[in-house]
Design a protein around this motif. Structure first.
Motif, short mmCIF file in Angstrom:
data_model
loop_
_atom_site.label_atom_id
_atom_site.label_comp_id
_atom_site.label_asym_id
_atom_site.label_seq_id
_atom_site.Cartn_x
_atom_site.Cartn_y
_atom_site.Cartn_z
N CYS A 51 6.75 10.80 3.68
CA CYS A 51 6.35 12.22 3.29
C CYS A 51 7.71 12.98 3.72
O CYS A 51 7.25 14.13 4.27
N GLU A 52 8.59 12.70 4.02
CA GLU A 52 9.02 13.68 4.20
C GLU A 52 10.11 15.18 3.77
O GLU A 52 9.83 15.30 2.23
N HIS A 53 10.34 16.36 3.64
CA HIS A 53 9.67 17.47 3.17
C HIS A 53 10.53 17.92 2.45
O HIS A 53 10.33 17.81 1.17
N MET A 54 12.69 17.64 1.85
CA MET A 54 12.87 18.01 1.14
C MET A 54 12.86 16.90 -0.31
O MET A 54 12.86 16.48 -0.93
N SER A 55 12.75 15.63 0.44
CA SER A 55 12.42 14.38 -0.54
C SER A 55 10.96 14.40 -1.00
O SER A 55 11.33 14.13 -2.42
N VAL A 56 10.49 15.40 -0.68
CA VAL A 56 9.05 15.32 -1.90
C VAL A 56 9.39 16.50 -2.70
O VAL A 56 9.02 16.05 -3.66
N ALA A 57 9.74 17.41 -2.01
CA ALA A 57 10.08 19.32 -2.81
C ALA A 57 11.57 18.47 -3.99
O ALA A 57 11.63 19.44 -4.92
N SER A 81 1.28 -1.03 0.10
CA SER A 81 -0.17 0.05 -0.15
C SER A 81 0.73 1.21 0.13
O SER A 81 1.00 2.05 0.84
N ARG A 82 1.74 2.34 -1.43
CA ARG A 82 2.50 2.66 -1.35
C ARG A 82 2.11 4.41 -1.72
O ARG A 82 2.59 4.89 -1.97
N GLU A 83 0.55 3.93 -1.84
CA GLU A 83 -0.13 5.51 -2.62
C GLU A 83 -0.52 5.75 -1.30
O GLU A 83 -1.14 5.31 -0.82
N ILE A 84 -0.36 7.56 -1.65
CA ILE A 84 -0.81 8.61 -0.38
C ILE A 84 -1.14 9.31 -0.71
O ILE A 84 -0.31 10.01 -1.85
N TYR A 85 -2.26 9.90 -0.71
CA TYR A 85 -2.34 11.10 -1.44
C TYR A 85 -2.40 12.31 -1.30
O TYR A 85 -1.40 12.49 -0.19
N PHE A 86 -1.64 13.19 -1.83
CA PHE A 86 -1.56 14.32 -2.01
C PHE A 86 -1.37 15.44 -0.75
O PHE A 86 -0.48 15.64 -0.22
N ASP A 87 -3.25 15.57 -0.20
CA ASP A 87 -3.19 16.03 1.06
C ASP A 87 -2.54 15.45 2.31
O ASP A 87 -2.09 15.86 2.96
N ALA A 88 -2.87 13.65 1.93
CA ALA A 88 -2.44 12.97 3.16
C ALA A 88 -0.80 13.69 3.73
O ALA A 88 -0.56 13.09 4.27
#
Length: 313
Positions: free
Chosen positions: A181-187, A91-98
């Motif tokens: 969702c670590e900040h810089m990993s997403v950015a 279950s790897r999907e995570i919604y953008f807002d989540a």
């Protein structure tokens, strides 16, 4: 594909890759992580239960300890269950807002824990340097204000993270090379300049947590100065013993934090899997060590634990 070419495209969800290069070992890696997480939740729940049910522990130090234990439950809960879901059930999907919410709360609880450690350092300073005024200084009203300031400061520090991330266009990939969702990993997935994200993230690390560590060091410098002036060895030993647990907790919290920050900035030659494993351990080591440290070093808590498990007389 036209959607990907728009300047403000945001994917409906991200995909958490997990630990790159160790995909085949995810199941085996999940076992110790799950064990540590469950142990941390149980251990900190026991500490909270003991403090809540024992009237003799309704004192400032234990109020702050219960806040620390509550944070130590919330901190890994922001990250570990989703990671285990990805490892066990794909279950790897995570919604953008989540994803933004996970980012916000994960980083917030780190700042909260740092703020609690400052408050505990202040508590130890008053206990050692002004013992006769301890109860008059650390009143319930002051403790409530400290709790509010710790939480408000955390909210204020971390609030820009999701907003700085949400403004970015993500037109390259939606696969996060991380377990959360670590900040810089997403950015870094954005197809735009992320200088603001990097600068703000580093400023929080330097001006936030590092400044906290400086204040804690100052508190203990004053405590050490006061202890050295005590006349008897017994008084000095007793004063040092009241700070032992807190010093251990400080070391366990800040050492992996500093190591994680250094790895993110200068550890580019290391495998990404090392960064990610260290980042996840950072969410688990303090929560699992803290109840052990206070359970061993605090007689009242130790006696209650022994009584609960029928190990005492």
């Amino acid at each position: 594909m036209s959607a990907f070419n728009t300047t403000h495209y945001q994917p409906p969800f991200f995909i958490l890759m997990g630990i790159p290069g160790l995909e085949a070992a995810h199941i085996w890696i999940s076992i110790p992580f799950c064990t540590l997480y469950v142990t941390a939740v149980i251990g900190n729940s026991i500490i909270i239960f003991i403090i809540k049910t024992d009237a003799s522990l309704h004192r400032p130090m234990y109020f702050l300890l219960s806040m620390l234990s509550g944070t130590d439950i919330a901190l890994p809960t922001c990250v570990i269950p989703k990671m285990l879901g990805a490892f066990w059930f794909d279950s790897r999907e995570i919604y953008f807002d989540a994803c933004l919410m996970q980012m916000y709360f994960a980083h917030s609880f780190v700042v909260v824990e740092s703020g609690i450690l400052i408050s505990m350092a202040f508590d130890r300073y008053v206990a050692v340097c002004n013992p006769l005024r301890y109860t008059s200084i650390l009143t319930n009203a002051l403790l409530a204000k400290l709790a509010f300031l710790v939480i408000f400061r955390s909210m204020l520090y971390v609030l820009p993270f999701p907003f700085l991330t949400k403004r970015l266009p993500f037109c390259n990939s939606n696969v996060i090379a991380h377990t959360y969702c670590e900040h810089m990993s997403v950015a870094r997935l954005a197809c735009a300049d992320i200088t603001a994200n990097a600068v703000y993230g580093m400023s929080i690390a330097l001006c936030g947590v590092f400044l906290d560590l400086l204040f804690i060091a100052l508190s203990y410098a004053l405590i050490l100065k006061a202890v050295v002036r005590l006349s008897s060895k017994e008084a000095r030993a007793k004063a040092f013993s009241t700070c032992t647990a807190h010093v251990c907790v400080i070391a366990v919290f800040y050492t992996p934090f500093l190591f994680t920050v250094i790895l993110q900035r200068v550890g580019h030659t290391l495998s990404p899997s090392v960064h990610i494993i260290v980042a996840n351990l950072y969410f688990l080591l303090p929560p699992i060590v803290n109840p052990v440290v206070y359970g061993v070093n605090t007689k009242q808590i130790r006696d209650r634990i022994l009584k609960i498990f029928h190990l005492g007389r």
